[in-house]
Motif scaffolding. Structure first.
Motif, short mmCIF file in Angstrom:
data_model
loop_
_atom_site.label_atom_id
_atom_site.label_comp_id
_atom_site.label_asym_id
_atom_site.label_seq_id
_atom_site.Cartn_x
_atom_site.Cartn_y
_atom_site.Cartn_z
N LYS A 114 0.84 -1.19 0.00
CA LYS A 114 0.00 0.00 0.00
C LYS A 114 0.87 1.24 0.00
CE LYS A 114 -4.35 1.52 1.99
NZ LYS A 114 -5.19 1.28 0.83
N LEU A 154 -13.30 15.07 -0.90
CA LEU A 154 -12.67 14.67 0.36
C LEU A 154 -12.43 15.88 1.23
CD1 LEU A 154 -9.98 11.90 -0.08
CD2 LEU A 154 -11.99 11.95 1.39
N ILE A 165 -14.10 15.80 4.98
CA ILE A 165 -13.45 15.76 6.29
C ILE A 165 -13.05 17.15 6.76
CG2 ILE A 165 -12.65 13.39 5.91
CD1 ILE A 165 -9.81 14.47 5.62
N HIS A 198 -6.81 20.91 1.63
CA HIS A 198 -5.49 20.59 1.09
C HIS A 198 -5.76 19.84 -0.21
CE1 HIS A 198 -1.52 18.87 0.61
NE2 HIS A 198 -1.08 19.64 1.59
N LYS A 205 -4.17 17.56 -1.65
CA LYS A 205 -3.87 16.14 -1.70
C LYS A 205 -4.29 15.42 -0.41
CE LYS A 205 -1.01 12.57 -3.11
NZ LYS A 205 0.16 11.86 -2.78
N ILE A 206 -5.37 14.74 -0.50
CA ILE A 206 -5.83 13.93 0.64
C ILE A 206 -6.11 12.53 0.11
CG2 ILE A 206 -7.53 13.67 2.48
CD1 ILE A 206 -8.19 16.59 2.23
N VAL A 207 -5.60 11.54 0.81
CA VAL A 207 -5.87 10.16 0.40
C VAL A 207 -6.32 9.38 1.62
CG1 VAL A 207 -4.89 8.09 -0.66
CG2 VAL A 207 -4.00 10.34 -1.29
N GLN A 208 -7.40 8.65 1.46
CA GLN A 208 -7.82 7.81 2.57
C GLN A 208 -6.91 6.59 2.66
OE1 GLN A 208 -11.51 5.42 2.61
NE2 GLN A 208 -12.00 6.50 4.50
N LYS A 209 -6.51 6.26 3.88
CA LYS A 209 -5.66 5.08 4.08
C LYS A 209 -6.43 3.94 4.71
CE LYS A 209 -2.64 6.42 1.91
NZ LYS A 209 -2.04 5.76 0.74
N SER A 210 -7.41 4.29 5.51
CA SER A 210 -8.18 3.23 6.16
C SER A 210 -9.59 3.73 6.39
CB SER A 210 -7.52 2.86 7.49
OG SER A 210 -8.48 2.30 8.35
N MET A 211 -10.56 2.87 6.12
CA MET A 211 -11.93 3.31 6.39
C MET A 211 -12.42 2.79 7.73
SD MET A 211 -13.96 1.23 3.49
CE MET A 211 -13.69 -0.48 3.16
N LEU A 225 -17.11 8.82 -0.49
CA LEU A 225 -15.85 9.51 -0.20
C LEU A 225 -15.23 8.96 1.08
CD1 LEU A 225 -16.98 13.16 -0.93
CD2 LEU A 225 -15.24 11.88 -2.20
N TYR A 226 -16.08 8.50 1.97
CA TYR A 226 -15.59 8.01 3.25
C TYR A 226 -15.20 6.52 3.22
CZ TYR A 226 -17.77 12.22 5.24
OH TYR A 226 -18.12 13.50 5.56
N TYR A 227 -15.47 5.88 2.11
CA TYR A 227 -15.27 4.43 2.11
C TYR A 227 -14.50 4.01 0.87
CZ TYR A 227 -18.63 4.87 5.80
OH TYR A 227 -19.24 5.25 6.95
N SER A 252 -10.90 2.83 1.11
CA SER A 252 -9.62 2.16 1.26
C SER A 252 -9.67 1.08 2.33
CB SER A 252 -8.57 3.20 1.64
OG SER A 252 -7.33 2.58 1.74
N GLN A 304 -11.55 6.52 10.85
CA GLN A 304 -10.87 6.36 9.58
C GLN A 304 -9.55 7.12 9.60
OE1 GLN A 304 -14.00 7.89 6.92
NE2 GLN A 304 -14.79 5.80 6.97
N THR A 305 -8.72 6.82 8.62
CA THR A 305 -7.41 7.48 8.56
C THR A 305 -7.17 8.06 7.17
OG1 THR A 305 -6.61 5.88 10.16
CG2 THR A 305 -4.96 7.17 9.00
N TYR A 306 -6.70 9.28 7.16
CA TYR A 306 -6.38 9.96 5.91
C TYR A 306 -4.95 10.47 5.96
CZ TYR A 306 -11.42 9.90 5.27
OH TYR A 306 -12.72 9.48 5.14
N GLU A 307 -4.32 10.47 4.81
CA GLU A 307 -3.02 11.13 4.70
C GLU A 307 -3.20 12.41 3.90
OE1 GLU A 307 -0.15 7.18 4.90
OE2 GLU A 307 -0.05 8.45 3.13
N VAL A 308 -2.71 13.48 4.45
CA VAL A 308 -2.85 14.79 3.82
C VAL A 308 -1.45 15.27 3.44
CG1 VAL A 308 -3.64 17.16 4.14
CG2 VAL A 308 -4.87 15.27 5.26
N GLY A 309 -1.27 15.62 2.19
CA GLY A 309 0.02 16.15 1.76
C GLY A 309 0.97 15.07 1.28
N PHE A 314 -9.92 10.17 11.88
CA PHE A 314 -11.18 10.85 11.66
C PHE A 314 -12.35 9.96 12.10
CE2 PHE A 314 -14.73 11.80 8.82
CZ PHE A 314 -14.86 13.16 9.01
N TYR A 324 -15.89 23.12 12.86
CA TYR A 324 -16.57 23.17 11.57
C TYR A 324 -17.46 21.96 11.37
CZ TYR A 324 -12.90 19.90 10.10
OH TYR A 324 -12.07 18.83 9.99
N LEU A 370 -19.20 19.02 8.58
CA LEU A 370 -18.82 18.25 7.40
C LEU A 370 -19.78 18.54 6.25
CD1 LEU A 370 -18.05 14.78 9.03
CD2 LEU A 370 -16.56 16.78 8.76
#
Ligand SMILES: Nc1nc2c(c(=O)[nH]1)N[C@H]1C(S)=C(S)[C@@H](COP(=O)(O)OP(=O)(O)OC[C@H]3O[C@@H](n4cnc5c(=O)[nH]c(N)nc54)[C@H](O)[C@@H]3O)O[C@H]1N2
Ligand SMILES: Nc1nc2c(c(=O)[nH]1)N[C@H]1C(S)=C(S)[C@@H](COP(=O)(O)OP(=O)(O)OC[C@H]3O[C@@H](n4cnc5c(=O)[nH]c(N)nc54)[C@H](O)[C@@H]3O)O[C@H]1N2
Ligand code: SF4
Ligand code: SF4
Ligand code: SF4
Ligand code: SF4
Ligand code: SF4
Ligand SMILES: [Mo]
Lengths: 959, 325, 243
Positions: free
Chosen positions: A840, B223, B227, B231, B233-239, B319-321, B323, C54-59, C69, C185, C187
């Motif tokens: 991943k 996204l 959330i 920014h 660039k945002i990528v979900q890593k885990s839902m 959008l929340y689901y 990954s 949930q987990t997000y990576e930003v940047g 989140f 804020y 959503l």
């Protein structure tokens, strides 16, 4: 709406992990309705974690063992074929077998325990049995952290101390993902952030705690030593060290013999001082007094030592320890460290200044008067509010001990030890350096039918403390306390199976494993070790003749047992978190706690504690029988109440409510109602020290005397921080053939001389030294997921939904260079093995590192999961890539050493180097989308609960 | 969205039923004004029965969508706010009207109730038929609005959704009616086939319009808004779970894009192009077989169309689901 | 009018999932339960939960933020899920703004879940009704509980106290203050749903160092690093000039 009226609420202590929070278990018709945090508990203050909240699913898990099981005589070991037997039979088997061993050669019985917290009892059992072959998980866990700091500041992180985030302004967390102090640390970090503190995390990966850090400093694994030494360099360079602290509370000013010709080279100069009673570390070293410009005894009234410079005493060249440190870090510049760590030099400098300036300029003065060990009165307690925390990111490398020494020294030159806002000890620490417990130092400590003459684990202070024979060969099966790993204060559990299989140093008969998954999670080289467990000699006998596993669940390890002893869960047993062990103390004083059963044991489960008491009584181990050989303790609760370390010592497992009526604490006669009193008091005993005893405890006269009075330590002398470690120097001296102590065997002399440097230094992790880095360019590490405990929780219906399988996280850029897209199947290969898994992409990992969650991958069918469960089909175990041994660095030798820190024997999990490539490219057709390696699926054992396909849990309605 | 077969069958079956009924009543109306020869009552009665069967099958299919079909009656209570509730009322009401209409014809119970100013008699069936027509349109609107009213399902949130339901239901109903007429009342076949052609062409245009529209939609939710982090660039890593959940099952079609594209071309051909050819052939050759084939092909096309209608709708919750890890 | 809600502080949430399993644990044996788990020990285990993290990576590396989140029903003030419900099973309580589902009325048509842009509702595959976060109504009004306990299970469990609970219509409440003071804020504001739950953003604490802080009079090097003294005999300017 009145849910609670029909319920019963019982208090006990959680053990979904080693943090040991206070919990309240709400029962409805005898079933667990709800588990919440106990608001009155000093540790977790009412909060609870994901695991703690999922205790219900552990309690009713189909993976539970419910009956004693014996391997079918027709079945091969490892096939998982068992037949149920009664406890009577089980005890009879053990009594006979162990009785024989004890009467002939007790060391042929080895007892190793994993993620338990009852080493005081298991250790006592082993010692009474007479075997040296006992240790717990520390060796494969974090002994570097324990030893590195205890040999430096007399205490450590882990259960023994921690960052005072209440008052810190800057918090630097290094290599920590979750740690043992789970809930308290979370409470503290969020409070700290809310109070405006600045939080820096140094970690190759940004998850969990690091996610909320104000600054993430990605670092290449195994290089923290370089970073820390460069920071020390900068802090000294800019004069940001706390001079007063160094002078008074460390050995920085003590003069070291620098005359290379001298036999005492590298040792402190000593002088005659009036002998004190019961003295461990006499204050007989010298300072060079700045004012009078001549040597004086340390801490002489009015003297102020030079920290830098070079002097001569009677023709001997001497230097203050601090001068040697300065010389050591001279070339460790930020520019140098940048090349090693990947952290820009400017960042290293800035962080060093942030630490130094915050420590110096944001001083805290608490109006707490105290007296130091030299009798000097202080009106206040000062704090330099820079706090650190570090764990296995430092510990689990083969250079971890020296790295952690560097951390200890950094914390010390910033003046943050046991001060507000810095590092704070927890009782029973601080302890003398090193602590006084010793192992025997000779094989004849092991005698038939006799207890071991000494402790199985201890703290060597010089080569004569090693547990070796005349030739310098190890006495212990794991080679602990030998010249290979002299300070292996927690043993080397990760080498027991390999050593026993090879018969090096000797064969054993019975291996008893308690609460450790040594066929999976806690073993390196799992594929081969699983074969060793089954391997037979030329006579068709198993090389490890008899394996006993005490576990609560059908783990991968249980499959290799000849005899399985089903343990209870934490909700079904009495248990103690004792000061004799790893208590849950707070900064402000000792805390111990108990578990009291809230449910009856399932099936025939029996607490392992009871098993030990029973066995010890049957084997007539002296501590467990009267002079007449009669059983002394009815059961475990009875043992806990009545056992005293020595008759009449007034010290037992529990410190609270001692004395006949429960009116005493810490010391006092046994109290028959002690359990009831714990029960009434939230199962926890918290003794708050007077404020004036809560800080500066290494040198706090009041505290040290209190600690001595309560027999927490034997000595009440100041515990000076070892900036310069004479202990290490003694080993180096011996390796150089100097001094009067024992000398290492020739083939180990170089190794000891190299690594036993009295000052921290940086070296590449040992595995890197024997790896072609172009071929294996990446470091592979694991992390703890917050919602899973090791391999325990895949049987937990709720937790496994969160982590059903693991993937390998690869920096997006690194992945792309290797032609790997998000979600691709890849091979990960080290010199020692390979696994196939899913990759991943991630932006939150340093480009030279790949990582995965630890121990999510499972063997098919284990934990009573369906053979096609995600854990075994999609998940994987990184341990297959990690070797338990390395070729020794000697030229032309085929000797192997443990893949461990050469000082402490700490398993070097995080040293492994790998390469990655897309799966289908190299392996071709016929590959299925499934992880490799795979093992023959296990079947459920007799007595295991049924595996439901729909689970509609509702307390009180499930029967 | 995950295309639920119960809903696909419900909407296509009742659409055809509504269209068929409208076709029947069109014939009766034309006849009333003397624009067409009058038909025997049996024609209407049997036609109504067929429509009713389609409606009943649709209703039956819809029950498979419910977790608790036994409580379905409750669904009629919220007509003030819920288009679904309105549909739940409109459908049986319409079925009632169709039944009465069919019965009136079947039992030849068709008194004159009044007469128009022109002197033309107003038969009972004319009243029932008009009522049925109103209810058919009401039902079309309810069904369409169930989807069109969900504003963040932007593929659906357009008047085209309602128009499509009307036109596609109408087209399939009229095609079926034409095939039926070719057997029972050949003289009205051309009119029905003609309307079927017109509706199919109109349906083609309006459905194409919605395809064009949807292809150009820019998602309003991103996204970033999901959330609340600005920014690029945002990528979900885990839902947050790995074995799937209601959210991953209900709102994802889970099929490759290529399949979606194939289904689109298939339904454009099967629901529009082929039926047009077949209708024309049937009309020219007065061949009931072609017309019946036209209906079958068109109905299959509409099943695909409806599948695509769901699959194409991109729910913002997705959008929340994204990954698994 | 009262509007109860959760305020979730992303600045301290470490993604531990305590709120997830504690919610499940509390609710499965309560009025909102049981919350089914399917295939709990087999392939692709799946179950009903009211709350997910949930987990997000930003940047991009190295400037990456990892954001944990948590999300449960946001108890929208204009809840689109309520008017669409054909049975009235979904409703928003006047007295405290909590959006609930009456399982006895729910026919399991799932329409409300289509109408929720947040994916906050979960259909219980076993009980075959729609479920969602109840804000723990069965706790917060239970007078047999202590004040401390009369809070949602997830809020009590959360080790970082990242979850605040209270009335966002009361400007003096802890939650209102937190929203006001920390830039709380909502959503997907674009849909006008007015979620009652709010999120607090990440904040950064920095230390600014000035040059002079590294050069100070009390620098211990002044004591330790005695400046080298030249020997008396070394030549000096006195030897060559006399001004
Ligand atoms: N939930 C949960 N809690 C647990 C456990 C569990 O299994 N689950 N296990 C318990 C046990 S036994 C232990 S020992 C503790 C361990 O607690 P931790 O030490 O927090 O555990 P690890 O997951 O090993 O974390 C190591 C961290 O170091 C980082 N790291 C790896 N190599 C390096 C390096 O060279 N330098 C730096 N700076 N960082 C590095 C990793 O990315 C990771 O974040 O946790 C305990 N707590
Ligand atoms: N690759 C890699 N490997 C690692 C690590 C790593 O970071 N990376 N971390 C290492 C560390 S720090 C540690 S501490 C070890 C931990 O490794 P282990 O100590 O092997 O921990 P577990 O895998 O959880 O196995 C513990 C066993 O205890 C059993 N158990 C659980 N509860 C009870 C109970 O109440 N009674 C009894 N009798 N048994 C019980 C479980 O079923 C399980 O079989 O793993 C090590 N292995
Ligand atoms: S941190 Fe550990 S002891 Fe505390 S609640 Fe969680 S699992 Fe239990
Ligand atoms: S979050 Fe979704 S379910 Fe909750 S009130 Fe808002 S729209 Fe309804
Ligand atoms: S699923 Fe239940 S709550 Fe949701 S809209 Fe249908 S009836 Fe209402
Ligand atoms: S408020 Fe209650 S129901 Fe809602 S997420 Fe929290 S614990 Fe679950
Ligand atoms: S319990 Fe708190 S810290 Fe943990 S995931 Fe939930 S909100 Fe975040
Ligand atoms: Mo560990």
């Amino acid at each position: 709406m009145t849910q609670h009226s029909v319920q019963e609420v019982k208090k006990t202590t959680c053990y979904m992990c080693a943090c040991r929070c206070g919990i309240r278990v709400h029962l409805k018709d005898g079933e667990v309705r709800y588990i919440d945090g106990n608001p009155n508990h000093p540790l977790n203050k009412g909060v609870i974690c994901a695991k703690g909240s999922s205790g219900i699913m552990k309690q009713y898990s189909p993976a539970r063992l419910t009956r004693p099981l014996r391997r079918k005589s027709t079945a091969e070991r490892g096939a998982g074929e068992f037949e149920p037997i009664s406890w009577d039979e089980a005890f009879a088997i053990l009594e006979e077998r162990l009785g024989k061993i004890r009467a002939t050669d007790p060391k042929k019985f080895a007892l190793f325990t994993g993620r338990d917290q009852m080493q005081a009892l298991t250790g006592l059992f082993a010692r009474q049995f007479g075997t040296p072959n006992y240790a717990a998980h520390g060796g494969f866990c974090s002994v570097n952290m324990a030893a590195g700091l205890i040999y430096t500041i007399g205490g450590s992180f882990w259960e023994f101390g921690g960052p005072d985030l209440d008052r810190a302004k800057l918090f630097v967390m290094i290599g920590t993902a979750e740690d043992h102090h789970s809930n308290p640390l979370k409470i503290a970090i969020s409070q700290f952030k809310r109070n405006g503190g600045r939080f820096v995390s140094i970690n190759p990966v940004r998850t969990g705690y690091s996610a909320i850090a104000d600054e993430w400093v990605p670092i290449r694994p195994g290089t923290d030593g370089a970073f820390l030494l460069a920071v020390i360099h900068e802090i000294i360079e800019k004069g940001l060290y706390d001079r007063d602290f160094l002078v008074r509370y460390t050995n920085a000013g003590q003069l070291v013999n620098c005359d290379e010709e001298d036999d005492e080279f590298g040792m402190f100069l000593r002088t005659e001082v009036p002998e004190e009673e019961a003295c461990y570390d006499p204050q007989d070293k010298l300072w060079w007094d700045r004012k009078t410009n001549r040597p004086v005894v340390t801490h002489s009234e009015g003297a102020d030592p030079c920290l830098l410079g070079e002097f001569e005493i009677n023709g001997t060249k001497v230097k203050p320890a601090f001068q040697l440190l300065v010389e050591r870090v001279k070339d460790y510049t930020p520019e140098w460290a940048e090349g090693v760590t990947g952290i820009p030099a400017a960042t290293i400098r800035r962080l060093a200044y942030e630490m130094g300036v915050t420590a110096r300029d944001q001083k805290i003065e608490l109006p707490i008067a105290w007296t130091d060990a030299w009798g000097k009165e202080h009106e206040t307690v000062t704090g330099n509010p820079v706090a650190f925390h570090a764990m296995r990111g430092l510990a689990a490398h083969s250079n971890g001990f020296q790295t952690i020494r560097a951390l200890g020294i950094l914390m010390s030159i910033l003046g943050t030890i046991d001060r507000p806002g810095g590092f704070r000890h927890k009782v029973p620490f601080p302890r003398p350096i090193p602590p006084c417990a010793r192992t025997p130092n000779h094989p004849n400590a092991v005698q038939p039918n006799k207890p071991l003459d000494g402790m199985a684990l201890g703290w060597p202070a010089d080569p004569d403390d090693l547990f070796v024979d005349e030739a310098g060969n190890p006495v212990r099966i794991d080679k602990g306390f030998s010249w290979e790993y002299p300070l292996s204060v927690h043993g080397l559990m990760h080498n027991v199976i390999t050593n026993a299989w090879r018969g090096d140093p000797y064969r054993i008969d019975t291996l008893m494993i308690f609460m450790a998954n040594m066929a999976w999670n806690s073993t390196m080289n799992a594929v081969e070790v699983r074969k060793m467990l089954n391997d037979k000699d030329e006579n068709g006998e198993y090389k490890i003749p008899f394996i006993v596993v005490a576990d609560a669940f059908q783990s991968e390890m249980t499959a290799f047992a000849d005899l399985i002893l089903p343990d209870t869960t934490y909700l079904e047993r009495h248990d103690v978190m004792s000061l004799l062990d790893r208590p849950i103390s707070e900064f402000d004083g000792p805390v111990d706690a108990v578990r009291i059963p809230v449910l009856p044991p399932l099936g025939e489960c029996k607490p392992f504690q009871e098993v030990l008491i029973e066995l010890a009584s049957r084997l007539k181990l002296p501590a467990f029988v009267t002079k007449e050989g009669k059983r002394k303790y009815r059961d475990y609760p009875d043992f806990i109440v009545n056992y005293e370390t020595e008759p009449g010592s007034g010290i037992g497992f529990l410190a609270g409510w001692r004395g006949k009526g429960g009116e005493k604490h810490l010391r006092g006669e046994p109290n028959p109602n002690q359990w009831e009193m714990y029960a009434k008091n939230d199962c926890v005993f918290h003794y708050e020290l007077p404020k004036s005893y809560q800080y500066m405890r290494n040198w706090n006269q009041g505290y040290l005397e209190w600690s001595q009075r309560n027999r927490i330590t034997r000595y009440a002398e100041p515990i000076l921080i070892h900036i310069y470690s004479e202990v290490l120097m003694r080993f180096r001296q011996a390796a150089r053939g100097k001094g009067f102590s024992r000398k290492p065997p020739a083939h180990l002399a170089k190794r000891v001389e190299t690594f036993f440097d009295p000052l921290p230094f940086y070296y590449d992790p040992l595995e890197a030294q024997v790896t072609d880095r172009h071929k294996y360019p990446l470091a592979a590490v694991t992390q703890r997921p917050m919602a899973m405990y090791h391999s325990w929780d895949s049987q937990n219906a709720w937790l496994r939904q969160i982590h059903a399988h693991n993937v390998l996280y690869v920096n997006t850029h690194t992945a792309r260079i290797n032609g790997i897209e998000d979600g691709d199947w890849i091979w990960v290969e080290s010199q020692w093995g390979k696994v196939k898994c899913i990759a991943k992409h991630s932006e939150a990992v340093e480009p030279g590192t790949v990582w995965t969650w630890n121990a999510i991958g499972k063997a098919a069918g284990a934990w009573n999961l369906a053979p096609d469960a995600n854990e075994s089909q999609l998940g994987f175990l990184l341990n297959h890539l990690i070797s338990e041994e390395l070729p020794s660095c000697e030229r032309g030798s085929d000797r192997r050493v443990s893949n461990s820190d050469p000082i402490t024997g700490q398993a070097a999990w995080y040293d492994v180097r790998v390469r990655i490539y897309k799966a289908d490219e190299k392996v071709g057709a016929g590959e299925t989308a499934r992880t490799e390696p795979q093992f023959a699926p296990l079947k459920p054992y007799p007595g295991q609960p049924e595996r439901k396909s729909i689970w509609n849990y509702f307390a009180g309605k499930n029967q | 969205m995950h295309p639920a077969f119960s809903v696909i069958f419900l909407t296509t079956l009742i659409g055809a039923g509504q269209g068929l009924f409208l076709a029947l009543f069109t014939v009766e109306s034309y006849a009333a004004f003397g624009l067409l020869p009058a038909q025997a009552s049996g024609f209407y009665a049997f036609g109504s029965l067929v429509a009713l069967i389609l409606l009943a099958l649709g209703l039956f299919a819809s029950f498979f969508h419910l977790g608790h079909p036994e409580r379905a009656w409750r669904a009629a209570t919220q007509w003030r706010t819920s288009w679904l509730s309105r549909e739940v009322i409109a459908l049986p009401a319409f079925m009632g009207a169709v039944s009465l209409y069919g019965l009136a014809h079947g039992f030849e119970l068709n008194p004159v109730l009044a007469s128009l100013p022109s002197g033309a008699p107003v038969h009972l069936t004319a009243v029932l038929g008009s009522l049925g027509t109103v209810l058919a349109f009401a039902l079309f609107i309810c069904t369409g609005m169930i989807y069109a009213c969900l504003k963040f399902l932007r593929e659906w949130h357009t008047p085209l959704t309602v128009i499509n339901y009307i036109l596609l239901g109408g087209a399939s109903g009229f095609t079926l009616a034409a095939a039926f007429a070719a057997q029972q009342a050949p003289e009205v076949m051309p009119l029905l086939a003609g309307w079927a052609l017109i509706l199919t062409v109109l349906g083609f245009f309006s459905r194409s319009a919605s395809l064009v529209r949807n292809a150009r939609l820019k998602p309003k939710s991103t996204l970033q808004t999901a959330i609340g982090i600005k920014h690029p660039k945002i990528v979900q890593k885990s839902m947050g779970f790995m074995g799937g959940s209601f959210n991953t099952r209900e709102f994802f079609h889970g099929k490759p894009r290529a399949l979606l594209r194939m289904v689109k071309w298939f339904f454009l051909a099967a629901a529009f192009v082929l039926p047009l050819i077949l209708l024309a052939a049937g009309l020219v050759q007065a061949a009931g077989g072609w017309l019946m084939l036209a209906f079958v092909v068109q109905y299959l096309g509409l099943l695909a169309e409806r599948w695509f209608f769901f699959a194409q709708a991109n729910h913002p919750q997705n959008l929340y689901y994204q990954s698994v890890a | 009018m009262t509007q109860l809600a959760l305020v979730i502080d992303l600045n301290v949430c470490v993604g531990c999932h305590a709120c997830v399993t504690n919610c499940k644990e509390w609710n499965t044996s309560g009025p909102a339960g049981p919350l089914v788990d399917l295939n709990p020990y087999g392939k692709n285990p799946t179950g009903t939960f009211f709350n997910r993290v949930q987990t997000y990576e930003v940047g991009e590396f190295p400037n990456t933020e990892t954001v944990h989140f948590p999300k449960s029903c946001l108890h929208c003030e204009e809840p689109p899920c309520v008017p669409v419900c054909p049975t009235g099973a979904s409703y928003k309580r006047k007295e405290d703004g909590i959006v609930l589902v009456d399982y006895d009325k729910c026919i399991g048509c799932k329409y409300c879940s289509w109408a929720c842009p947040y994916g906050a509702r979960e259909f219980d595959e076993h009980q075959r009704v729609m479920k969602k976060c109840t804000l723990c109504v069965d706790r917060i009004y239970d007078t047999t509980l202590t004040d401390e306990e009369r809070r949602p299970a997830c809020v009590r469990a959360c080790p970082t106290s990242a979850r605040l609970f209270g009335d966002i219509h009361d400007p003096e409440s802890e939650v209102s203050r937190a929203i006001r003071e920390n830039g709380g804020y909502q959503l997907m504001p674009e849909w006008g749903t007015q979620p009652a739950n709010h999120y607090l953003p990440r904040r950064k604490t920095q230390i600014r160092l000035r040059e002079d802080e590294l050069e100070r009079a009390d620098n211990p090097l002044k004591i330790d690093r005695q400046l080298p003294k030249p020997a008396q005999a070394e030549p000096a300017l006195d030897d060559v000039t006399s001004w």
